[in-house]
Motif scaffolding. Structure first.
Motif, short mmCIF file in Angstrom:
data_model
loop_
_atom_site.label_atom_id
_atom_site.label_comp_id
_atom_site.label_asym_id
_atom_site.label_seq_id
_atom_site.Cartn_x
_atom_site.Cartn_y
_atom_site.Cartn_z
N ALA A 77 14.61 -0.48 -3.30
CA ALA A 77 14.36 0.51 -2.25
C ALA A 77 13.06 1.22 -2.57
CB ALA A 77 15.50 1.52 -2.18
N LEU A 78 12.24 1.38 -1.56
CA LEU A 78 10.94 2.04 -1.71
C LEU A 78 10.97 3.37 -0.96
CD1 LEU A 78 7.91 2.16 -2.50
CD2 LEU A 78 7.44 0.86 -0.39
N VAL A 79 10.64 4.45 -1.67
CA VAL A 79 10.57 5.77 -1.05
C VAL A 79 9.09 6.16 -0.99
CG1 VAL A 79 11.39 8.14 -1.10
CG2 VAL A 79 12.77 6.31 -2.11
N GLY A 80 8.57 6.29 0.22
CA GLY A 80 7.16 6.57 0.42
C GLY A 80 6.41 5.28 0.73
N VAL A 81 6.13 5.04 2.02
CA VAL A 81 5.54 3.75 2.40
C VAL A 81 4.07 3.89 2.78
CG1 VAL A 81 7.75 2.82 3.15
CG2 VAL A 81 6.28 3.98 4.81
N PHE A 123 -0.23 5.34 -1.46
CA PHE A 123 -0.03 4.34 -2.51
C PHE A 123 1.20 3.49 -2.25
CE2 PHE A 123 0.46 2.51 -6.70
CZ PHE A 123 -0.86 2.30 -7.05
N GLY A 124 2.12 4.00 -1.42
CA GLY A 124 3.29 3.20 -1.07
C GLY A 124 2.93 1.89 -0.39
N GLU A 125 1.78 1.86 0.28
CA GLU A 125 1.35 0.62 0.93
C GLU A 125 1.06 -0.47 -0.11
OE1 GLU A 125 -1.95 1.65 3.36
OE2 GLU A 125 -0.72 2.68 4.88
N ARG A 126 0.57 -0.06 -1.27
CA ARG A 126 0.33 -1.04 -2.33
C ARG A 126 1.66 -1.59 -2.86
NH1 ARG A 126 -4.95 -1.06 -3.89
NH2 ARG A 126 -6.20 0.73 -3.22
N HIS A 127 2.65 -0.72 -2.94
CA HIS A 127 3.97 -1.19 -3.36
C HIS A 127 4.55 -2.15 -2.33
CE1 HIS A 127 4.73 0.93 -7.09
NE2 HIS A 127 4.21 2.04 -6.56
N LEU A 128 4.37 -1.88 -1.06
CA LEU A 128 4.85 -2.80 -0.03
C LEU A 128 4.21 -4.17 -0.19
CD1 LEU A 128 4.99 -0.66 3.25
CD2 LEU A 128 6.92 -1.71 2.04
N ALA A 129 2.90 -4.19 -0.46
CA ALA A 129 2.21 -5.47 -0.64
C ALA A 129 2.73 -6.19 -1.88
CB ALA A 129 0.71 -5.24 -0.75
N ASN A 130 2.95 -5.46 -2.95
CA ASN A 130 3.44 -6.08 -4.18
C ASN A 130 4.87 -6.59 -3.99
OD1 ASN A 130 3.07 -6.84 -6.93
ND2 ASN A 130 4.26 -5.05 -7.59
N LEU A 131 5.69 -5.83 -3.28
CA LEU A 131 7.06 -6.27 -3.01
C LEU A 131 7.08 -7.51 -2.13
CD1 LEU A 131 8.69 -2.76 -2.51
CD2 LEU A 131 9.26 -4.41 -4.31
N ALA A 132 6.17 -7.57 -1.17
CA ALA A 132 6.09 -8.77 -0.33
C ALA A 132 5.74 -9.99 -1.18
CB ALA A 132 5.05 -8.56 0.77
N LEU A 184 9.53 5.26 -6.41
CA LEU A 184 9.14 6.55 -5.85
C LEU A 184 7.62 6.63 -5.77
CD1 LEU A 184 11.59 8.84 -7.85
CD2 LEU A 184 11.90 7.88 -5.55
N ALA A 185 7.10 6.57 -4.56
CA ALA A 185 5.67 6.73 -4.31
C ALA A 185 5.49 7.92 -3.38
CB ALA A 185 5.08 5.47 -3.70
N VAL A 205 13.79 4.13 -16.64
CA VAL A 205 12.76 4.81 -15.86
C VAL A 205 11.40 4.29 -16.31
CG1 VAL A 205 11.69 6.99 -15.21
CG2 VAL A 205 14.17 6.89 -15.62
N GLN A 206 10.74 3.60 -15.41
CA GLN A 206 9.38 3.10 -15.65
C GLN A 206 8.41 4.00 -14.91
OE1 GLN A 206 7.79 0.80 -17.70
NE2 GLN A 206 7.62 -1.07 -16.48
N VAL A 207 7.27 4.33 -15.54
CA VAL A 207 6.26 5.19 -14.93
C VAL A 207 5.04 4.34 -14.57
CG1 VAL A 207 4.81 7.23 -15.22
CG2 VAL A 207 7.10 7.15 -16.26
N GLY A 208 4.49 4.59 -13.40
CA GLY A 208 3.46 3.71 -12.85
C GLY A 208 2.06 3.91 -13.37
N PHE A 209 1.89 3.99 -14.68
CA PHE A 209 0.55 3.93 -15.27
C PHE A 209 0.22 2.45 -15.46
CE2 PHE A 209 1.49 8.32 -16.83
CZ PHE A 209 0.40 8.95 -16.22
#
Length: 719
Positions: free
Chosen positions: A32-36, A39-48, A97-98, A145-149
């Motif tokens: 589940a992605l919170v915040g699309v 930066f959430g757009e980058r997560h959407l691309a990575n998830l795709a 969480l983005a 819990v992973q942190v996005g650095f």
């Protein structure tokens, strides 16, 4: 599973995947992605990308503003808030969480309570208390819990550790992180929380070090071995802003680790142009610079320069692997404790000080307009090299640090006495005068300049005192035949209370002289005394537009054995006999240096006066404005209220019986000294101190030889 990455922004990846359907586990993790947006757009691309490889299944998103139609698959549930998502029955395995900074901790707690693993964007929390709360919740739930650095997934990092361990760059002297970006007015209008330290009473702690260039700080801490809270001994902040925001945009952060390393972070969003951010490990034999947005490593040693580019492990894939096989997280929450210590120091620091308009220029129009801090690239480089804050460098727009004491004439400050306590260890901390000013306010000293950050105003320093370096920087040895870094740096500290005499009712107004007498201990690297020094400063008016400064010192062994006082010259370096009295000047245009010669013909120029023994030596020129690589300028560092510069003449007058040669540099850097050990060491015997004295006249304008001789005679008759 590793992906190769090219980078387009701070720590953000443009992935080139090596994943394939065969890499997919039997049961795909539900995401589940919170915040699309953002930066959430980058997560959407990575998830795709990962979904196409059969590695994950995106089951839900949450955002007050859902993505456009067609952006998500028909099976993806859409919610406006995380709470709705968690009670909907979608049952995600991992929640990403983005979202705005201030929402990270409460959302992470909610996801952990629901039994989910969490991937949270940086910074993971907005306070140390939140960090501890989320860490406790993760431990209690048993979830990850992973942190996005993202930079901490770089394969360059283990390679750098191996290079350091191999001794390729020698012993580590320290680390520096440099980030110089451009951010416009519009950048801070993108959301309500942008540029805020707090919002509606809630901590946000946005800023250059905690958000925009947070990867520089986190990567530097990782390379310094400061992962957890316990790994950090102290954090010092020096925060400023050019934008009309609450948060800092131009700052120095200095971290001292529990293992004894120092990380100096110089960061700005007000650069003239965007540069690749980097972290550098400075060693005694070379340095390693990691351009973390591109996974590029540049190693520089005497053998030359080597460039390498590495791949990167995607942190979401690392989290999935940790779930499946128990491999360690590359950026688990606990390993961001060091970063959280920095964030907490910034959160609790005084509000950033505004950089006044005279030190800025603005480029662009409207929301595209962005400020440029004058000379900021050179200032950040200088701070990194000296491991100093902007305030310690004396940058005029920075906070003013009070000197240990001030030398006044008729109520006017002509010199400031620094105790050296802010100076890094390998620059041999010691007392010195800076800034020294003419009566008109022109600054005629420099300290911690970019070319030699161990040069400190006016004072006494020697490079070889029974093998101890009290000069700073590298040591010239006869065995090596060159300068080498050694763990041989001493420090000079005051012992006891100094004697001070300001002449009664205002120094200088009626010709009274000021005086400062003190006892100093020259201590070796381990703190043991090597020398004892009796030092005496006196200062007084010297006629219209001039004043005089006299320094006398006596060096005695601290014990009952003789002590050798040497220099690079006494150790075999031709014409390199500096040490003893030294005056570092700021950059100077039109510099002229001369001394009296035989038959009335003056010695003129560096080549003629360097190494000469004459009754006096003069230096004249225009001081400031110059570049911020040195000081003596409004932007380069002279302290509050400093003049922009002007014409001045310095006259260095040797003691009557002096035989020490002058050490003079005009080209390369500006400096004048009197060489105590020009080409042979001087021995300080117990009971027989080595004594030296010198007088310097500091005058506004250009003095002629006749002016100088008249000044010396007149003042000599009055003394």
């Amino acid at each position: 599973m590793t992906q190769q990455s090219a980078f387009t922004a701070e720590g953000t990846a443009e992935p080139r995947s090596t994943a394939g359907p065969d890499d997919a586990p039997a049961a795909r993790p539900r995401i589940a992605l919170v915040g699309v947006h953002g930066f959430g757009e980058r997560h959407l691309a990575n998830l795709a990308r990962l979904e196409a490889a059969g590695a994950v299944e995106l089951v839900a998103v949450a955002d007050p503003h859902p993505p456009q139609d067609g952006r998500l698959g028909s099976s993806v549930a859409v919610f406006t808030v995380l709470d709705e998502l968690l009670v909907s029955g979608t049952a995600p395995d991992v929640v990403i969480l983005a979202t705005p900074i201030q929402t990270h901790a409460p959302m992470a707690l909610a996801a952990l309570a629901a039994g989910c693993d969490v991937y949270v964007e940086k910074p993971p929390v907005a306070s140390l208390a939140q960090f501890q709360e989320v860490a406790a919740a993760a431990e209690a739930s048993g979830n990850l819990v992973q942190v996005g650095f993202q930079s901490l997934g770089s394969l360059a990092l283990p390679a750098i550790r191996e290079a350091i361990a191999s001794g390729e760059i020698g012993d580590v002297l320290g680390l520096s992180a440099q980030g110089m970006w451009v951010r416009s007015k519009g950048y801070f209008k993108r959301s309500r929380w942008a540029g805020k330290r707090s919002l509606d009473g809630t901590d946000v702690v946005d800023g250059v070090a905690t958000n925009a260039l947070a990867h520089a700080v986190a990567t530097g801490l990782h390379m310094a071995g400061a992962h957890t809270i316990a790994d950090v001994a102290s954090v010092e902040t020096d925060l400023y802003r050019a934008h009309n925001t609450q948060s800092d945009d131009t700052s120095v952060i200095r971290v001292r680790t529990a293992a004894g390393q120092t990380l100096l972070c110089g960061l700005t969003l007000c650069a003239p142009e965007q540069r690749k951010p980097s972290v550098t490990v400075h060693g005694t034999l070379g340095e390693i610079t990691f351009f973390y947005t591109e996974d590029e490593v540049v190693t520089t040693t005497a053998a030359g320069e080597r460039h390498e580019t590495f791949g990167r492990t995607d942190l979401l894939e690392n989290l999935l692997a940790a779930r499946a096989t128990g491999v360690p997280l590359l950026c688990g929450l606990a390993d961001t404790g060091g970063f959280t210590s920095v964030l907490e120091a910034i959160r609790t620091a005084p509000d950033p000080q505004e950089i006044s308009a005279e030190h800025l220029s603005w480029e662009g129009e409207g929301d595209d307009a962005h400020p440029v801090v004058n000379g900021i690239p050179e200032l950040i480089e200088r701070a990194a090299k000296a491991q100093a804050t902007f305030a310690e460098l004396g940058v005029q727009w920075a906070r003013q640090l009070p000197p240990a004491r001030t030398f006044d004439l008729a109520g006017q400050a002509v010199a400031e006495y620094q105790d050296g306590s802010h100076i890094r260890a390998v620059s041999s901390p010691r007392p010195y005068l800076h800034p020294v000013r003419t009566l008109a306010g022109t600054v005629v000293t420099d300290h911690q300049p970019l070319d030699h950050v161990w040069h400190l105003g006016v004072g006494v320093a020697l490079q070889d005192v029974d093998g101890v370096n009290f000069w700073g920087g590298r040591t010239y040895t006869r065995a090596a035949g060159e300068y080498v870094w050694r763990p041989d740096h001493g420090s000079i500290v005051r012992t006891g209370e100094p004697f001070e005499n300001d002449g009664g009712s205002g120094v200088g107004g009626s010709g009274h002289a000021g005086e400062l007498a003190e006892t100093l201990s020259w201590n070796g690297p381990g703190g043991a005394p090597v020398l004892t020094e009796e030092r005496r400063w006196t200062w007084a008016p010297a006629g219209p537009g001039a004043w005089r400064l006299t320094l006398g010192f006596a060096l005695s062994p601290a014990g009952d054995r003789p002590v050798s006082l040497g220099s690079p010259g006494s150790n075999g370096r031709d014409q390199g006999g500096y040490g003893g009295f030294f005056w570092r000047l700021p950059e100077c245009s039109g510099a002229t240096v001369w001394a009296p010669g035989s038959a009335g013909t003056p010695l003129t120029g560096e080549a003629a006066v360097h190494g000469s023994v004459t009754p006096w030596l003069a230096w004249s020129g225009n001081f400031g404005p110059v570049t911020p690589g040195g000081s003596g300028t409004p932007d380069g560092g002279t302290g509050a209220g400093a003049a922009a510069g002007g014409a001045a003449t310095l006259v260095f007058v040797a003691a009557e019986d002096a035989t020490d040669p002058w050490f003079v540099r005009v080209d390369g850097y500006p400096g004048v000294g009197q060489s105590l050990a020009w080409d042979a060491p001087v021995i300080a015997e117990p009971g027989t101190p080595v004594r030296r004295s010198i007088t310097v006249f500091i005058a506004d304008g250009f003095l002629s030889t006749q002016d100088i001789e008249t000044l010396i005679k007149t003042q000599g008759d009055q003394s």
